[in-house]
Design an enzyme around this catalytic site. Structure first.
Site, mmCIF file in Angstrom:
data_model
loop_
_atom_site.group_PDB
_atom_site.id
_atom_site.type_symbol
_atom_site.label_atom_id
_atom_site.label_comp_id
_atom_site.label_asym_id
_atom_site.label_seq_id
_atom_site.Cartn_x
_atom_site.Cartn_y
_atom_site.Cartn_z
ATOM 1 N N SER A 1 0.846 -1.200 0.000
ATOM 2 C CA SER A 1 0.000 0.000 0.000
ATOM 3 C C SER A 1 0.876 1.243 0.000
ATOM 4 O O SER A 1 1.572 1.531 0.985
ATOM 5 C CB SER A 1 -0.902 0.002 1.235
ATOM 6 N N HIS B 1 -1.077 -1.472 -4.239
ATOM 7 C CA HIS B 1 -2.342 -1.053 -3.636
ATOM 8 C C HIS B 1 -2.370 0.472 -3.520
ATOM 9 O O HIS B 1 -1.497 1.071 -2.881
ATOM 10 C CB HIS B 1 -2.457 -1.711 -2.264
ATOM 11 N N ASP C 1 -4.501 3.587 -2.286
ATOM 12 C CA ASP C 1 -5.591 3.982 -1.401
ATOM 13 C C ASP C 1 -6.057 5.387 -1.738
ATOM 14 O O ASP C 1 -5.298 6.353 -1.603
ATOM 15 C CB ASP C 1 -5.110 3.960 0.057
ATOM 16 N N MET D 1 -8.715 8.295 -0.792
ATOM 17 C CA MET D 1 -9.581 8.713 0.320
ATOM 18 C C MET D 1 -10.075 10.139 0.087
ATOM 19 O O MET D 1 -9.296 10.998 -0.336
ATOM 20 C CB MET D 1 -8.787 8.692 1.631
ATOM 21 N N HIS E 1 -8.045 1.033 -4.370
ATOM 22 C CA HIS E 1 -9.012 0.889 -3.276
ATOM 23 C C HIS E 1 -9.684 2.246 -3.055
ATOM 24 O O HIS E 1 -9.079 3.151 -2.490
ATOM 25 C CB HIS E 1 -8.239 0.424 -2.031
ATOM 26 N N MET F 1 -11.912 4.633 -1.239
ATOM 27 C CA MET F 1 -12.613 4.916 0.022
ATOM 28 C C MET F 1 -13.251 6.288 -0.131
ATOM 29 O O MET F 1 -12.842 7.270 0.496
ATOM 30 C CB MET F 1 -11.615 4.873 1.197
ATOM 31 N N MET G 1 -11.622 -5.486 5.228
ATOM 32 C CA MET G 1 -10.793 -4.531 5.984
ATOM 33 C C MET G 1 -10.544 -5.089 7.379
ATOM 34 O O MET G 1 -11.486 -5.433 8.097
ATOM 35 C CB MET G 1 -11.502 -3.174 6.105
ATOM 36 N N GLY H 1 -8.876 4.365 6.651
ATOM 37 C CA GLY H 1 -8.527 5.781 6.822
ATOM 38 C C GLY H 1 -7.050 6.033 7.039
ATOM 39 O O GLY H 1 -6.530 7.039 6.563
ATOM 40 N N PHE H 2 -6.404 5.123 7.734
ATOM 41 C CA PHE H 2 -5.002 5.370 8.080
ATOM 42 C C PHE H 2 -4.185 4.082 8.014
ATOM 43 O O PHE H 2 -4.698 3.010 8.336
ATOM 44 C CB PHE H 2 -4.894 5.939 9.504
ATOM 45 N N GLY I 1 -0.807 1.880 9.442
ATOM 46 C CA GLY I 1 -0.124 1.709 10.723
ATOM 47 C C GLY I 1 -0.997 1.357 11.911
ATOM 48 O O GLY I 1 -0.559 1.462 13.060
ATOM 49 N N ASP J 1 -6.740 -6.192 4.265
ATOM 50 C CA ASP J 1 -6.058 -4.900 4.269
ATOM 51 C C ASP J 1 -6.083 -4.289 5.680
ATOM 52 O O ASP J 1 -7.153 -4.004 6.209
ATOM 53 C CB ASP J 1 -6.806 -3.977 3.279
ATOM 54 N N GLY K 1 1.158 -2.036 4.189
ATOM 55 C CA GLY K 1 1.678 -0.680 4.042
ATOM 56 C C GLY K 1 2.932 -0.497 4.866
ATOM 57 O O GLY K 1 4.061 -0.606 4.359
HETATM 58 C C1 DX5 Z 1 -6.286 1.896 5.336
HETATM 59 C C2 DX5 Z 1 -5.771 1.501 3.986
HETATM 60 C C3 DX5 Z 1 -4.696 0.497 4.018
HETATM 61 C C4 DX5 Z 1 -3.437 0.911 4.738
HETATM 62 C C5 DX5 Z 1 -2.714 -0.323 5.210
HETATM 63 O O1 DX5 Z 1 -7.449 2.598 5.206
HETATM 64 O O2 DX5 Z 1 -6.818 0.968 3.205
HETATM 65 O O3 DX5 Z 1 -4.389 0.028 2.702
HETATM 66 O O4 DX5 Z 1 -2.577 1.686 3.947
HETATM 67 O O5 DX5 Z 1 -1.601 0.059 5.961
HETATM 68 P P1 DX5 Z 1 -0.964 -0.894 7.086
HETATM 69 O O6 DX5 Z 1 -0.524 -2.133 6.368
HETATM 70 O O7 DX5 Z 1 0.147 -0.084 7.609
HETATM 71 O O8 DX5 Z 1 -2.040 -1.178 8.087
HETATM 72 ZN ZN ZN Z 2 -6.395 -0.087 1.274
#
Ligand code: DX5
Ligand code: ZN
Length: 213
Positions: free
Chosen positions: A7, A32, A34, A36, A65, A67, A136, A141-142, A144, A170, A192
């Site tokens: 990601s 991937h 993302d 948003m 992806h 969102m 999910m 949203g974030f 980490g 994910d 990610g």
């Molecule tokens: C969250 C994203 C993920 C995120 C995963 O909303 O959809 O793709 O970047 O990051 P890690 O692997 O760090 O949880």
């Molecule tokens: Zn994602």
């Protein structure tokens, strides 16, 4: 055979091209992306222009992806910006079936995603209209965040319902839990922070080894 989908949300945006090249060099099958909108999720990330700028890197499947609210408005833009798969959220619109049909009308794959609190069986009305289910394992949203353990049951349930479909997971996946996620039935793994925090090529290799051992 699993597919790893780094990601880019956790990449170094000031050197995005370099990071994408490293993902290709590391043998990641998917990338991937993302997207948003600050409404469906509290954060704003990147859009089609950024995706288009990295499409010059070949040999990797663009796994977008979305969102965002009412994703049908942007399906064509992301198709034109090089998506090979576009995943939308079940919770993001009223016209889920129509949006999935529109994605497939461009000859690319459609994905359907559910948030951690959305039950797996809510996707049943759309079976046959999508190629990949994205579960999910964190609130979207974030990057980490910590993996939500109950996602493992959802993956098992989904794998029973959809034995032949791609199941992507994910959020919060690292070399410490990737094996559990794969054993539960997932075959497309988003990562990610686990990829971009350290050396990208090494991290992808370690994830794959951890999944297969
Ligand atoms: C969250 C994203 C993920 C995120 C995963 O909303 O959809 O793709 O970047 O990051 P890690 O692997 O760090 O949880
Ligand atoms: Zn994602």
């Amino acid at each position: 055979m699993i597919k790893i989908s780094p990601s880019i949300l956790s990449s170094d945006f000031s050197a995005l091209g370099r990071d994408v090249c490293q993902c290709v060099a590391g043998g990641a099958e998917y990338l991937h992306i993302d997207v948003m909108d600050g409404v469906f999720v509290p954060n704003i990330s990147i859009g089609g222009a950024v995706q288009k700028s990295i499409r010059k890197y070949k040999g990797i499947v663009f796994d977008t992806h979305l969102m965002i609210i009412d994703p049908i408005r942007y399906v064509e833009d992301f198709y034109k910006a090089g998506s090979d798969i576009i995943t939308i959220h079940l919770e993001s619109c009223e016209n889920v079936g129509e949006t999935l049909d529109k994605i497939r009308s461009f000859g690319i794959k459609a994905g359907l995603s559910i948030k951690p609190k959305t039950p797996v069986d809510s996707i049943l009305p759309y079976v046959g209209k999508f190629d990949m289910l994205l579960i999910m394992s964190v609130e979207p949203g974030f990057g980490g965040q910590a993996f939500i353990e109950s996602s493992l049951d959802k993956i098992r349930e989904a794998r029973k319902l959809l034995p032949d479909l791609d199941i992507e997971v994910d959020g919060g996946i690292s070399k410490n839990n990737i094996k559990e996620v794969v054993d539960a039935g997932a075959n497309v793994i988003v990562a990610g922070s686990a990829v971009f925090k350290g050396d990208i090529v090494t991290s992808i290799k370690e994830l794959r080894e951890a999944a297969e051992n």
